[in-house]
Design a protein around this motif. Structure first.
Motif, short mmCIF file in Angstrom:
data_model
loop_
_atom_site.label_atom_id
_atom_site.label_comp_id
_atom_site.label_asym_id
_atom_site.label_seq_id
_atom_site.Cartn_x
_atom_site.Cartn_y
_atom_site.Cartn_z
N SER A 1 0.84 -1.19 0.00
CA SER A 1 0.00 0.00 0.00
C SER A 1 0.87 1.25 0.00
O SER A 1 1.96 1.26 0.58
N LYS A 2 0.39 2.31 -0.62
CA LYS A 2 1.13 3.57 -0.64
C LYS A 2 1.21 4.20 0.74
O LYS A 2 2.09 5.01 1.02
N THR A 3 0.26 3.85 1.61
CA THR A 3 0.24 4.41 2.96
C THR A 3 1.06 3.58 3.96
O THR A 3 1.25 3.99 5.10
N TYR A 4 1.53 2.43 3.52
CA TYR A 4 2.34 1.55 4.37
C TYR A 4 3.68 2.22 4.66
O TYR A 4 4.37 2.68 3.76
N GLY A 5 4.04 2.29 5.96
CA GLY A 5 5.28 2.99 6.29
C GLY A 5 5.78 2.64 7.68
O GLY A 5 5.48 1.58 8.22
N ILE A 6 6.53 3.56 8.26
CA ILE A 6 7.16 3.33 9.56
C ILE A 6 6.14 2.95 10.63
O ILE A 6 6.30 1.98 11.36
N LEU A 7 5.07 3.74 10.74
CA LEU A 7 4.05 3.48 11.75
C LEU A 7 3.41 2.11 11.55
O LEU A 7 3.16 1.39 12.52
N SER A 8 3.14 1.76 10.30
CA SER A 8 2.51 0.47 9.99
C SER A 8 3.36 -0.68 10.50
O SER A 8 2.88 -1.57 11.21
N VAL A 9 4.64 -0.67 10.13
CA VAL A 9 5.54 -1.78 10.46
C VAL A 9 5.77 -1.89 11.95
O VAL A 9 5.64 -2.98 12.54
N LEU A 10 6.08 -0.79 12.60
CA LEU A 10 6.43 -0.84 14.02
C LEU A 10 5.22 -1.18 14.89
O LEU A 10 5.34 -1.93 15.86
N ALA A 11 4.06 -0.64 14.56
CA ALA A 11 2.86 -0.97 15.34
C ALA A 11 2.47 -2.43 15.14
O ALA A 11 2.18 -3.16 16.09
N GLN A 12 2.52 -2.89 13.88
CA GLN A 12 2.07 -4.24 13.58
C GLN A 12 3.10 -5.32 13.89
O GLN A 12 2.81 -6.51 13.83
N ALA A 13 4.31 -4.92 14.25
CA ALA A 13 5.29 -5.89 14.70
C ALA A 13 4.86 -6.49 16.04
O ALA A 13 5.18 -7.63 16.36
N PHE A 14 4.08 -5.71 16.80
CA PHE A 14 3.70 -6.13 18.15
C PHE A 14 2.18 -6.24 18.35
O PHE A 14 1.72 -6.91 19.27
N TYR A 15 1.41 -5.57 17.49
CA TYR A 15 -0.04 -5.55 17.63
C TYR A 15 -0.73 -5.93 16.32
O TYR A 15 -0.20 -5.65 15.24
N ASP A 16 -1.91 -6.53 16.43
CA ASP A 16 -2.77 -6.73 15.27
C ASP A 16 -3.59 -5.45 15.12
O ASP A 16 -4.25 -5.02 16.09
N ALA A 17 -3.54 -4.84 13.95
CA ALA A 17 -4.18 -3.54 13.73
C ALA A 17 -5.44 -3.68 12.89
O ALA A 17 -5.45 -4.39 11.88
N GLU A 18 -6.50 -2.99 13.31
CA GLU A 18 -7.77 -3.06 12.59
C GLU A 18 -8.40 -1.66 12.50
O GLU A 18 -8.60 -1.00 13.52
N TYR A 19 -8.66 -1.22 11.28
CA TYR A 19 -9.37 0.05 11.08
C TYR A 19 -10.86 -0.24 11.27
O TYR A 19 -11.43 -1.11 10.61
N LEU A 20 -11.51 0.47 12.20
CA LEU A 20 -12.88 0.15 12.57
C LEU A 20 -13.94 0.95 11.83
O LEU A 20 -14.83 0.39 11.20
N PHE A 21 -13.86 2.29 11.89
CA PHE A 21 -14.87 3.09 11.18
C PHE A 21 -14.40 4.53 11.03
O PHE A 21 -13.49 4.98 11.71
N THR A 22 -15.06 5.24 10.12
CA THR A 22 -14.74 6.63 9.80
C THR A 22 -15.73 7.57 10.48
O THR A 22 -16.91 7.24 10.62
N VAL A 23 -15.23 8.72 10.93
CA VAL A 23 -16.06 9.71 11.61
C VAL A 23 -15.97 11.04 10.86
O VAL A 23 -14.86 11.54 10.62
N PRO A 24 -17.11 11.63 10.48
CA PRO A 24 -17.08 12.88 9.70
C PRO A 24 -16.78 14.10 10.57
O PRO A 24 -16.99 14.08 11.79
N PRO A 25 -16.29 15.19 9.97
CA PRO A 25 -15.96 16.41 10.73
C PRO A 25 -17.15 17.03 11.45
O PRO A 25 -16.99 17.69 12.48
N SER A 26 -18.36 16.82 10.92
CA SER A 26 -19.55 17.50 11.45
C SER A 26 -19.91 17.14 12.88
O SER A 26 -20.68 17.85 13.53
N VAL A 27 -19.35 16.05 13.42
CA VAL A 27 -19.73 15.63 14.77
C VAL A 27 -18.78 16.19 15.84
O VAL A 27 -18.81 15.77 17.00
N PHE A 28 -17.92 17.13 15.44
CA PHE A 28 -16.97 17.74 16.37
C PHE A 28 -17.25 19.24 16.53
O PHE A 28 -17.80 19.88 15.63
N ASN A 29 -16.80 19.76 17.66
CA ASN A 29 -16.83 21.20 17.89
C ASN A 29 -15.45 21.64 18.40
O ASN A 29 -15.03 21.24 19.48
#
Length: 277
Positions: A160-188
């Motif tokens: 993936s083009k987004t695969y990088g330092i954070l991907s490798v180092l986090a996933q060396a020790f943890y299983d990573a799962e993207y859960l869901f997206t949150v739109p800007p409108s629900v923040f203040n």
């Protein structure tokens, strides 16, 4: 602090009770459904302590303290701390004014295991992940909200083009799962980008057969010149001719899986020893 507590009385629970501060990267979540959903991202398997980073006015905190767990809510913002102490006087909640990046984690829950969650300030979110990795022996699970592209980067797979330092180092020790997206409108105030919620679950066997320090160095050096092959990007390691022709050095960093990066680190460690001899 006393003045702040006097300012935020119990009847002031509206959204303007605490100002969002730009220098702290604050964007207060105001959607209760999403807050509850984030609160349920922690499985709480094998631990009963949770650290919430950046609780703001407690929109997520209220769903955490409903559970049979001990919660520490940590924030740098005195206004938020004062508001939480008045509005959430719960027995299973401890409110701490501190900077997570500078605090001694051993003072939070002693040697006990704990999970981390939160609506993380975007300006320090990657640093929060790196500190979590330093304390992985005590942190079996990590969930929370990031800028969407950062969350996707942490969970990205090789190729993936987004695969990088954070991907490798986090996933060396943890299983990573993207859960869901949150739109800007629900923040203040609303951020200019979408947000993404992820879960990191520590691997059952999270030890690696190489030096962690060396792995970090290899991964960071490789991705600093991600368009080059490893043979060129890792020149500073003084690779011997003996292993330089190994096929792995003809690949680019985004092509390597986590296990291949670990294997590469092992090769470089052994090469360094044999070269020294």
């Amino acid at each position: 602090m006393k003045k702040e507590k006097e300012k935020y009385t119990k009847d002031r629970k509206n959204s303007d009770a605490v100002r969002a501060k730009k220098h702290l990267g604050q964007h207060f979540l105001k959607d209760e459904t999403i807050a509850e959903k984030i609160g349920n991202t922690l499985t709480l398997e094998g631990y009963k302590n949770v650290l919430e980073i950046g609780p703001g006015m407690g929109v997520l905190t209220k769903y955490l303290i409903e559970k049979d767990i001990e919660v520490i809510a940590m924030d740098l913002d005195q206004e938020s701390i004062a508001y939480l102490e008045i509005n959430y006087p719960n027995k299973n909640l401890k409110i701490v004014e501190a900077d997570f990046l500078k605090c001694d984690i051993s003072e939070l829950f002693g040697k006990e295991q704990f999970g981390i969650t939160g609506n993380f300030p975007y300006n320090i979110s990657t640093q929060i992940v790196f500190k979590t990795l330093e304390w992985k022996e005590q942190i079996p699970e990590f969930t929370g909200m990031f800028q969407k592209e950062v969350a996707q980067r942490i969970c990205a797979k090789e190729g993936s083009k987004t695969y990088g330092i954070l991907s490798v180092l986090a996933q060396a020790f943890y299983d990573a799962e993207y859960l869901f997206t949150v739109p800007p409108s629900v923040f203040n105030p609303p951020p200019k980008v979408d947000s993404g919620v992820l879960r990191l679950k520590r691997k059952e066997d999270f030890s690696i057969p190489c030096s962690e320090k060396m792995l970090y160095k290899v991964v960071k050096t490789a991705f600093q010149q991600r368009r080059k092959t490893l043979r060129n990007s890792l020149k500073s390691f003084n690779i011997s001719d003996k292993i330089k022709e190994d096929s792995i050095f003809g690949q680019r960093p985004e092509q390597l899986s986590i296990s291949q990066f670990i294997a590469l680190t092992q090769k470089l460690e052994k090469d360094a020893i044999s070269t020294d001899e």
